[in-house]
Design a protein around this motif. Structure first.
Motif, short mmCIF file in Angstrom:
data_model
loop_
_atom_site.label_atom_id
_atom_site.label_comp_id
_atom_site.label_asym_id
_atom_site.label_seq_id
_atom_site.Cartn_x
_atom_site.Cartn_y
_atom_site.Cartn_z
N ASN A 1 0.90 -1.33 0.07
CA ASN A 1 0.11 -0.03 -0.01
C ASN A 1 0.86 1.19 0.10
O ASN A 1 1.91 1.14 0.33
CB ASN A 1 -0.78 -0.02 1.29
N TRP B 1 1.92 4.98 1.61
CA TRP B 1 1.88 5.69 2.87
C TRP B 1 2.45 7.14 2.52
O TRP B 1 3.44 6.84 1.77
CB TRP B 1 2.79 4.86 3.71
N ILE B 2 2.14 7.96 3.36
CA ILE B 2 2.73 9.35 3.15
C ILE B 2 3.17 9.76 4.39
O ILE B 2 2.44 9.74 5.44
CB ILE B 2 1.92 10.34 2.41
N ALA B 3 3.85 10.60 4.52
CA ALA B 3 4.38 11.23 5.78
C ALA B 3 5.34 12.53 5.56
O ALA B 3 5.99 12.64 4.59
CB ALA B 3 5.39 10.35 6.67
N ARG C 1 3.63 10.97 12.04
CA ARG C 1 2.95 9.69 12.00
C ARG C 1 2.56 9.42 10.63
O ARG C 1 1.84 10.18 9.96
CB ARG C 1 1.89 9.36 12.78
N PRO C 2 2.98 8.38 9.81
CA PRO C 2 2.68 8.05 8.49
C PRO C 2 1.24 7.69 8.24
O PRO C 2 0.51 7.33 9.15
CB PRO C 2 3.22 6.54 8.01
N VAL C 3 0.60 8.14 7.11
CA VAL C 3 -0.79 8.14 6.72
C VAL C 3 -0.99 7.15 5.81
O VAL C 3 -0.19 7.26 4.88
CB VAL C 3 -1.52 9.37 6.42
N LYS C 4 -1.82 6.19 5.92
CA LYS C 4 -2.00 5.29 4.86
C LYS C 4 -2.89 5.64 3.73
O LYS C 4 -4.26 6.16 4.18
CB LYS C 4 -2.66 3.95 5.44
N VAL C 5 -2.72 5.79 2.64
CA VAL C 5 -3.41 6.41 1.40
C VAL C 5 -4.08 5.21 0.71
O VAL C 5 -5.36 5.69 0.32
CB VAL C 5 -2.35 6.93 0.54
N THR C 6 -3.65 4.13 0.31
CA THR C 6 -4.26 2.92 -0.21
C THR C 6 -4.41 1.88 0.81
O THR C 6 -3.50 1.58 1.80
CB THR C 6 -3.67 2.58 -1.44
N SER C 7 -5.50 1.10 0.76
CA SER C 7 -5.60 -0.21 1.82
C SER C 7 -6.01 -1.29 1.00
O SER C 7 -6.30 -2.26 1.67
CB SER C 7 -6.65 0.38 2.83
#
Length: 208
Positions: free
Chosen positions: A165, A167-169, A175-181
């Motif tokens: 997936n 992730w962006i930070a 704290r990294p944010v999940k963009v796709t799941s």
């Protein structure tokens, strides 16, 4: 195996349970009695071939085998006669990462191999008469290994889920944010990049 210390790959039992077939050192197809005695070679691979898997036909007279060919870097499905080692290709095209084969009572073959479009390992049904593969599974998972119950009501396989997936930070402290799941789509596996307007461009698998 009596009198042998070489590497042995995947043992298959004959339908009557009296014989076993196996691959020795990736170069030889072997037959032996079920107790490990009376070991004999029925076929030997060519210089650019490496045997991988083997399965008995319902009547025990033939073997369905998989070998890797260095000539085209593909796996091939063949039929080998137990009596004299005669080989016959069971499919015109080669496969990528064919890792299992099981010969069913009706004469068809269950195999696991990569889908040429998605590159995911799926389960296929191959009819030796027509040499045409038919999909059994059709999803974004990988299936490794095949076993079938004696009454052929159930198939056992290992489902391998690929989790990739985006992730962006903002920084190493954020704290990294999940963009796709999504599961099984291999998001970003073949490339990910910021566009000039700040949007994210990434690769993903699309099931047809």
């Amino acid at each position: 195996i009596t009198g042998h210390s070489d590497d042995v790959w995947q043992i298959a039992f004959s339908p009557d349970g009296n014989s076993i077939a196996f691959v020795r050192n990736s170069t030889s197809l072997m037959i032996a009695d079920a107790n490990g005695s009376n070991v004999r070679e029925i076929a030997k691979s060519k210089d650019d071939q490496r045997w991988i898997r083997v399965s008995f036909s319902p009547d025990g007279s033939n073997l369905a085998t998989i070998y890797f060919s260095g000539a085209d870097s593909l796996d091939h499905l063949t039929e080998v006669t137990v009596a004299d080692g005669t080989e016959r290709l069971l499919e015109p095209p080669g496969w990528h990462r064919m890792r299992s084969v099981h010969w069913l009572k009706d004469g068809t073959l269950l195999v696991s191999g990569r889908d040429p479009e998605t590159q995911l390992a799926q389960v296929w049904l191959v009819d030796p008469a027509s040499e045409t593969p038919t999909r059994v599974t059709n999803d974004l998972q990988n299936y490794q290994g095949i076993s079938v119950t004696a009454d052929e009501r159930y198939i056992l396989s290992t489902q391998l889920t690929l989790l990739s997936n985006i992730w962006i930070a903002g920084s190493f402290d954020d704290r990294p944010v999940k963009v796709t799941s999504d599961v099984g789509k291999s998001d970003g596996m073949s490339g990910v990049s910021f566009m000039p307007d700040g949007r994210i461009l990434y690769t993903t698998r699309v099931k047809s």
